[in-house]
Write a protein that holds these residues in place. Structure first.
Motif, PDB file in Angstrom:
ATOM      1  N   LEU A 241      -3.524   5.864  -3.590  1.00  0.00           N
ATOM      2  CA  LEU A 241      -4.305   4.770  -3.027  1.00  0.00           C
ATOM      3  C   LEU A 241      -5.180   5.313  -1.909  1.00  0.00           C
ATOM      4  O   LEU A 241      -4.685   5.878  -0.941  1.00  0.00           O
ATOM      5  CB  LEU A 241      -3.363   3.690  -2.502  1.00  0.00           C
ATOM      6  N   LYS A 242      -6.484   5.164  -2.063  1.00  0.00           N
ATOM      7  CA  LYS A 242      -7.422   5.663  -1.058  1.00  0.00           C
ATOM      8  C   LYS A 242      -7.876   4.558  -0.110  1.00  0.00           C
ATOM      9  O   LYS A 242      -8.068   4.790   1.074  1.00  0.00           O
ATOM     10  CB  LYS A 242      -8.651   6.282  -1.746  1.00  0.00           C
ATOM     11  N   THR A 243      -8.105   3.370  -0.653  1.00  0.00           N
ATOM     12  CA  THR A 243      -8.634   2.271   0.153  1.00  0.00           C
ATOM     13  C   THR A 243      -7.866   0.999  -0.181  1.00  0.00           C
ATOM     14  O   THR A 243      -7.743   0.638  -1.352  1.00  0.00           O
ATOM     15  CB  THR A 243     -10.135   2.062  -0.137  1.00  0.00           C
ATOM     16  N   HIS A 244      -7.353   0.339   0.835  1.00  0.00           N
ATOM     17  CA  HIS A 244      -6.595  -0.891   0.633  1.00  0.00           C
ATOM     18  C   HIS A 244      -7.532  -2.090   0.515  1.00  0.00           C
ATOM     19  O   HIS A 244      -8.644  -2.092   1.046  1.00  0.00           O
ATOM     20  CB  HIS A 244      -5.645  -1.131   1.806  1.00  0.00           C
ATOM     21  N   THR A 245      -7.046  -3.115  -0.155  1.00  0.00           N
ATOM     22  CA  THR A 245      -7.773  -4.386  -0.171  1.00  0.00           C
ATOM     23  C   THR A 245      -8.027  -4.850   1.255  1.00  0.00           C
ATOM     24  O   THR A 245      -7.136  -4.770   2.106  1.00  0.00           O
ATOM     25  CB  THR A 245      -6.951  -5.446  -0.921  1.00  0.00           C
TER      26      THR A 245
ATOM     27  N   ASP B 205     -14.711  10.063  -4.088  1.00  0.00           N
ATOM     28  CA  ASP B 205     -13.273  10.321  -4.114  1.00  0.00           C
ATOM     29  C   ASP B 205     -12.595   9.976  -2.802  1.00  0.00           C
ATOM     30  O   ASP B 205     -11.371   9.902  -2.734  1.00  0.00           O
ATOM     31  CB  ASP B 205     -12.986  11.774  -4.506  1.00  0.00           C
ATOM     32  N   ALA B 206     -13.380   9.757  -1.738  1.00  0.00           N
ATOM     33  CA  ALA B 206     -12.794   9.310  -0.477  1.00  0.00           C
ATOM     34  C   ALA B 206     -12.632   7.798  -0.445  1.00  0.00           C
ATOM     35  O   ALA B 206     -11.824   7.276   0.318  1.00  0.00           O
ATOM     36  CB  ALA B 206     -13.652   9.761   0.699  1.00  0.00           C
ATOM     37  N   ILE B 207     -13.398   7.103  -1.269  1.00  0.00           N
ATOM     38  CA  ILE B 207     -13.318   5.643  -1.327  1.00  0.00           C
ATOM     39  C   ILE B 207     -12.380   5.208  -2.434  1.00  0.00           C
ATOM     40  O   ILE B 207     -11.554   4.320  -2.263  1.00  0.00           O
ATOM     41  CB  ILE B 207     -14.718   5.046  -1.560  1.00  0.00           C
ATOM     42  N   GLY B 208     -12.503   5.851  -3.597  1.00  0.00           N
ATOM     43  CA  GLY B 208     -11.704   5.460  -4.739  1.00  0.00           C
ATOM     44  C   GLY B 208     -12.393   4.400  -5.584  1.00  0.00           C
ATOM     45  O   GLY B 208     -13.541   4.020  -5.323  1.00  0.00           O
TER      46      GLY B 208
END
Length: 223
Positions: free
Chosen positions: A138-142, A174-177
């Motif tokens: 998981l790169k970025t949470h809701t 790839d840093a955001i996802g």
């Protein structure tokens, strides 16, 4: 795997409420361009701009009234976003090298690899080739906010503006996802597992057994 829309596309904005004599794009013009350039799962907000007059780009002369636009803004994730875990690409390269090194593109060897892969559960009937599972994290949470920035070229275009991205965004894909569903849709034959999960460890052990058996297997003679 390029899942995130890129802002390098040309977008001509109809300048609603902004006549052809406007000297600069409005913040709203820039915000609309950025919103159109990002995928639906990233919401653009807090757009702040500064302008620098520009008459040429390299050896190319630009239309009068062109601007270099420095933009900072916030990306707001509307769902959880994932990307391949660190080391996943190297693992895939090592796996592919072991397979192709054994096959040498000769039919009996390819068939031998397929039988091993089928028994190891790393390939299904009808698949073109065995594939390792790809571990994702998981790169970025809701509802997470991501500060970002970009430099644009703004050129007058009739009653509106034409924007071109001049540099890479500070946050690579790839840093955001991306949504897991997007990863699966882009690579439908790849098994995605959560990094560090029991499923990840099980697949890794399965892949190691497959590669060990491949290394020990007697290579079929070439036809």
């Amino acid at each position: 795997m390029n899942l995130r829309a890129t802002a390098s596309l040309l977008v001509v904005l109809a300048a609603a409420g902004c006549g052809s004599n406007a000297k600069k794009p409005s913040d709203a013009d820039v915000a609309v361009y950025l919103a159109q350039s990002e995928p639906s799962y990233l919401h653009v907000s807090n757009v702040k701009v500064s302008f620098e007059a520009i008459s040429a780009l390299g050896r190319s002369k630009l239309p009068d009234g062109s601007w270099r636009v420095h933009v900072t803004y916030t990306l707001h994730a509307t769902q959880d976003l994932y990307a391949p875990d660190a080391g996943a690409a190297a693992q895939r390269r090592a796996f592919d090298q072991a397979v192709t090194g054994f096959e040498l593109y000769r039919l009996p060897r390819i068939q031998a690899v397929e039988q091993l892969a089928l028994r190891a559960g790393l390939m299904r009937q009808g698949d073109a080739t065995p594939e390792p599972a790809v571990a994702v994290s998981l790169k970025t949470h809701t509802n997470q906010d991501l500060p970002n920035g970009v430099t644009l070229l703004a050129q007058p275009d009739g009653a509106g503006w034409k924007f071109v991205q001049l540099d890479a965004q500070s946050l690579p894909d790839d840093a955001i996802g991306a949504p897991l569903e997007d990863l699966k849709r882009t690579s439908p034959h790849t098994v995605f597992v959560m990094a560090g999960s029991d499923e990840d460890r099980a697949y890794l052990a399965r892949e190691q057994r497959f590669l060990a058996a491949l290394a020990k297997a007697e290579q079929p003679p070439a036809p």
